[in-house]
Design a protein around this motif. Sequence first.
Motif, PDB file in Angstrom:
ATOM      1  N   TYR A 198      38.095  45.360  42.874  1.00  0.00           N
ATOM      2  CA  TYR A 198      39.436  45.288  43.471  1.00  0.00           C
ATOM      3  C   TYR A 198      40.472  45.465  42.361  1.00  0.00           C
ATOM      4  O   TYR A 198      40.288  44.955  41.255  1.00  0.00           O
ATOM      5  CB  TYR A 198      39.667  43.923  44.122  1.00  0.00           C
ATOM      6  CG  TYR A 198      38.578  43.446  45.040  1.00  0.00           C
ATOM      7  CD1 TYR A 198      37.392  42.921  44.536  1.00  0.00           C
ATOM      8  CD2 TYR A 198      38.739  43.484  46.426  1.00  0.00           C
ATOM      9  CE1 TYR A 198      36.382  42.458  45.377  1.00  0.00           C
ATOM     10  CE2 TYR A 198      37.740  43.020  47.269  1.00  0.00           C
ATOM     11  CZ  TYR A 198      36.572  42.510  46.738  1.00  0.00           C
ATOM     12  OH  TYR A 198      35.581  42.059  47.579  1.00  0.00           O
ATOM     13  N   TYR A 235      44.596  44.848  41.428  1.00  0.00           N
ATOM     14  CA  TYR A 235      45.822  44.152  41.810  1.00  0.00           C
ATOM     15  C   TYR A 235      46.909  44.450  40.785  1.00  0.00           C
ATOM     16  O   TYR A 235      46.631  44.682  39.606  1.00  0.00           O
ATOM     17  CB  TYR A 235      45.618  42.637  41.837  1.00  0.00           C
ATOM     18  CG  TYR A 235      44.695  42.145  42.913  1.00  0.00           C
ATOM     19  CD1 TYR A 235      43.320  42.059  42.703  1.00  0.00           C
ATOM     20  CD2 TYR A 235      45.185  41.752  44.150  1.00  0.00           C
ATOM     21  CE1 TYR A 235      42.467  41.604  43.689  1.00  0.00           C
ATOM     22  CE2 TYR A 235      44.342  41.287  45.149  1.00  0.00           C
ATOM     23  CZ  TYR A 235      42.992  41.215  44.913  1.00  0.00           C
ATOM     24  OH  TYR A 235      42.146  40.758  45.899  1.00  0.00           O
ATOM     25  N   GLN A 275      50.414  42.677  39.313  1.00  0.00           N
ATOM     26  CA  GLN A 275      51.200  41.443  39.307  1.00  0.00           C
ATOM     27  C   GLN A 275      52.475  41.658  38.499  1.00  0.00           C
ATOM     28  O   GLN A 275      52.435  41.895  37.299  1.00  0.00           O
ATOM     29  CB  GLN A 275      50.401  40.280  38.726  1.00  0.00           C
ATOM     30  CG  GLN A 275      51.119  38.934  38.873  1.00  0.00           C
ATOM     31  CD  GLN A 275      50.280  37.770  38.402  1.00  0.00           C
ATOM     32  OE1 GLN A 275      49.628  37.843  37.361  1.00  0.00           O
ATOM     33  NE2 GLN A 275      50.281  36.670  39.164  1.00  0.00           N
ATOM     34  N   LEU A 277      51.227  38.722  43.085  1.00  0.00           N
ATOM     35  CA  LEU A 277      49.950  39.431  42.960  1.00  0.00           C
ATOM     36  C   LEU A 277      49.752  40.298  44.201  1.00  0.00           C
ATOM     37  O   LEU A 277      49.550  39.795  45.295  1.00  0.00           O
ATOM     38  CB  LEU A 277      48.833  38.408  42.811  1.00  0.00           C
ATOM     39  CG  LEU A 277      47.486  38.863  42.293  1.00  0.00           C
ATOM     40  CD1 LEU A 277      47.622  39.483  40.917  1.00  0.00           C
ATOM     41  CD2 LEU A 277      46.527  37.683  42.230  1.00  0.00           C
ATOM     42  N   PHE A 300      47.693  43.328  46.200  1.00  0.00           N
ATOM     43  CA  PHE A 300      46.448  44.070  46.302  1.00  0.00           C
ATOM     44  C   PHE A 300      46.735  45.571  46.334  1.00  0.00           C
ATOM     45  O   PHE A 300      47.600  46.036  47.078  1.00  0.00           O
ATOM     46  CB  PHE A 300      45.721  43.644  47.574  1.00  0.00           C
ATOM     47  CG  PHE A 300      44.555  44.511  47.945  1.00  0.00           C
ATOM     48  CD1 PHE A 300      44.627  45.354  49.048  1.00  0.00           C
ATOM     49  CD2 PHE A 300      43.386  44.490  47.204  1.00  0.00           C
ATOM     50  CE1 PHE A 300      43.557  46.146  49.404  1.00  0.00           C
ATOM     51  CE2 PHE A 300      42.313  45.287  47.553  1.00  0.00           C
ATOM     52  CZ  PHE A 300      42.394  46.122  48.655  1.00  0.00           C
ATOM     53  N   GLN A 341      40.418  48.599  46.974  1.00  0.00           N
ATOM     54  CA  GLN A 341      39.085  48.056  46.781  1.00  0.00           C
ATOM     55  C   GLN A 341      38.048  49.162  46.905  1.00  0.00           C
ATOM     56  O   GLN A 341      38.153  50.032  47.781  1.00  0.00           O
ATOM     57  CB  GLN A 341      38.769  46.992  47.827  1.00  0.00           C
ATOM     58  CG  GLN A 341      37.359  46.417  47.721  1.00  0.00           C
ATOM     59  CD  GLN A 341      36.838  45.813  49.016  1.00  0.00           C
ATOM     60  OE1 GLN A 341      37.556  45.727  50.008  1.00  0.00           O
ATOM     61  NE2 GLN A 341      35.594  45.384  49.021  1.00  0.00           N
ATOM     62  N   LYS A 397      42.597  49.569  51.379  1.00  0.00           N
ATOM     63  CA  LYS A 397      43.750  50.030  50.639  1.00  0.00           C
ATOM     64  C   LYS A 397      44.917  49.107  50.907  1.00  0.00           C
ATOM     65  O   LYS A 397      45.161  48.702  52.044  1.00  0.00           O
ATOM     66  CB  LYS A 397      44.106  51.451  51.088  1.00  0.00           C
ATOM     67  CG  LYS A 397      44.511  52.387  49.995  1.00  0.00           C
ATOM     68  CD  LYS A 397      44.535  53.825  50.516  1.00  0.00           C
ATOM     69  CE  LYS A 397      44.822  54.786  49.385  1.00  0.00           C
ATOM     70  NZ  LYS A 397      44.745  56.183  49.802  1.00  0.00           N
ATOM     71  N   GLY A 398      45.652  48.797  49.862  1.00  0.00           N
ATOM     72  CA  GLY A 398      46.834  47.962  50.020  1.00  0.00           C
ATOM     73  C   GLY A 398      48.076  48.745  49.709  1.00  0.00           C
ATOM     74  O   GLY A 398      48.231  49.889  50.101  1.00  0.00           O
ATOM     75  N   LEU A 434      51.352  43.497  35.080  1.00  0.00           N
ATOM     76  CA  LEU A 434      49.998  43.132  34.683  1.00  0.00           C
ATOM     77  C   LEU A 434      49.069  43.654  35.769  1.00  0.00           C
ATOM     78  O   LEU A 434      49.282  43.384  36.957  1.00  0.00           O
ATOM     79  CB  LEU A 434      49.903  41.615  34.579  1.00  0.00           C
ATOM     80  CG  LEU A 434      48.776  40.960  33.802  1.00  0.00           C
ATOM     81  CD1 LEU A 434      48.654  41.535  32.415  1.00  0.00           C
ATOM     82  CD2 LEU A 434      49.019  39.462  33.730  1.00  0.00           C
ATOM     83  N   PHE A 473      45.382  43.638  37.278  1.00  0.00           N
ATOM     84  CA  PHE A 473      44.123  42.910  37.265  1.00  0.00           C
ATOM     85  C   PHE A 473      43.059  43.687  38.016  1.00  0.00           C
ATOM     86  O   PHE A 473      43.316  44.315  39.038  1.00  0.00           O
ATOM     87  CB  PHE A 473      44.266  41.546  37.935  1.00  0.00           C
ATOM     88  CG  PHE A 473      44.978  40.516  37.113  1.00  0.00           C
ATOM     89  CD1 PHE A 473      46.266  40.127  37.429  1.00  0.00           C
ATOM     90  CD2 PHE A 473      44.354  39.930  36.025  1.00  0.00           C
ATOM     91  CE1 PHE A 473      46.920  39.175  36.675  1.00  0.00           C
ATOM     92  CE2 PHE A 473      45.003  38.970  35.263  1.00  0.00           C
ATOM     93  CZ  PHE A 473      46.285  38.596  35.589  1.00  0.00           C
ATOM     94  N   GLN A 491      36.463  36.245  44.463  1.00  0.00           N
ATOM     95  CA  GLN A 491      36.601  37.335  43.529  1.00  0.00           C
ATOM     96  C   GLN A 491      36.810  36.768  42.136  1.00  0.00           C
ATOM     97  O   GLN A 491      37.516  35.779  41.953  1.00  0.00           O
ATOM     98  CB  GLN A 491      37.777  38.226  43.921  1.00  0.00           C
ATOM     99  CG  GLN A 491      37.556  38.915  45.257  1.00  0.00           C
ATOM    100  CD  GLN A 491      38.769  39.683  45.714  1.00  0.00           C
ATOM    101  OE1 GLN A 491      39.658  39.986  44.935  1.00  0.00           O
ATOM    102  NE2 GLN A 491      38.819  39.996  46.990  1.00  0.00           N
ATOM    103  N   HIS A 492      36.211  37.412  41.168  1.00  0.00           N
ATOM    104  CA  HIS A 492      36.317  36.980  39.787  1.00  0.00           C
ATOM    105  C   HIS A 492      37.167  37.988  39.040  1.00  0.00           C
ATOM    106  O   HIS A 492      36.868  39.188  39.058  1.00  0.00           O
ATOM    107  CB  HIS A 492      34.926  36.836  39.181  1.00  0.00           C
ATOM    108  CG  HIS A 492      34.094  35.837  39.919  1.00  0.00           C
ATOM    109  ND1 HIS A 492      34.111  34.493  39.610  1.00  0.00           N
ATOM    110  CD2 HIS A 492      33.271  35.957  40.985  1.00  0.00           C
ATOM    111  CE1 HIS A 492      33.308  33.842  40.449  1.00  0.00           C
ATOM    112  NE2 HIS A 492      32.791  34.705  41.286  1.00  0.00           N
ATOM    113  N   PHE A 493      38.207  37.491  38.409  1.00  0.00           N
ATOM    114  CA  PHE A 493      39.221  38.356  37.823  1.00  0.00           C
ATOM    115  C   PHE A 493      38.994  38.601  36.341  1.00  0.00           C
ATOM    116  O   PHE A 493      38.567  37.701  35.595  1.00  0.00           O
ATOM    117  CB  PHE A 493      40.605  37.725  37.990  1.00  0.00           C
ATOM    118  CG  PHE A 493      41.165  37.844  39.379  1.00  0.00           C
ATOM    119  CD1 PHE A 493      40.690  37.059  40.404  1.00  0.00           C
ATOM    120  CD2 PHE A 493      42.181  38.751  39.662  1.00  0.00           C
ATOM    121  CE1 PHE A 493      41.199  37.172  41.701  1.00  0.00           C
ATOM    122  CE2 PHE A 493      42.708  38.858  40.944  1.00  0.00           C
ATOM    123  CZ  PHE A 493      42.203  38.076  41.954  1.00  0.00           C
TER     124      PHE A 493
END
Lengths: 113, 111
Positions: free
Chosen positions: A33, A35, A37, A43, A45, A48, A57-58, A88, A90, A102-104
């Motif tokens: 994913y 993102y 920020q 944050l 999205f 993905q 899609k965001g 930023l 992510f 989810q692990h960033f």
Amino acid sequence: DSGVTQTPKHLITATGQRVTLRCSPRSGDLSVYWYQQSLDQGLQFLIQYYNGEERAKGNILERFSAQQFPDLHSELNLSSLELGDSALYFCASSLSDGGQPQHFGDGTRLSIL
Amino acid sequence: EDKVVQSPLSLVVHEGDTVTLNCSYEVTNFRSLLWYKQEKKAPTFLFMLTSSGIEKKSGRLSSILDKKELFSILNITATQTGDSAVYLCGNYGGATNKLIFGTGTLLAVQP
């Protein structure tokens, strides 16, 4: 350590340029994913991928594109950069494509001059 | 439109205080609600809630979800300066199964 690796850590470039951000997911995770920020937007999205295919899609601009490669790493391409793209970025990963934590990664800070 | 609203936007407390952070949401096709703690870098996962009324607990942190009233709370008891961070609430679901975050609550714990 989340296991998600993002490079570079910091990018400084000028308006109109193009950059590529890279992400390696946690070992075994199939979903990636992206993102954005920023201070005023929080944050957000972007997009993905799951096992190489676009899944959701965001709020991703047409100037931005992404892909996930067979080795599951992903790249986010940002072109015709504008001052407002400074943020930023992510990357996060998860095992599956639905509802999992989810692990960033630590993020890539993009500064547009 | 799917959305997540967190409150308060920020709060300052003293060490030892208990805080409650709120997250309300409007999302179609709800699947899960997630809490993250963001210090200087990446958000780190705290809890995932899918069932209403079941409290998740980890040390001094706990969270509960109310699917009828569409909100969740994150409680932190006996706060410490190391709890200072932005706490993000994210809702997974929607028409296209994406994780939507609120703007976060900035918590500052003073010694």
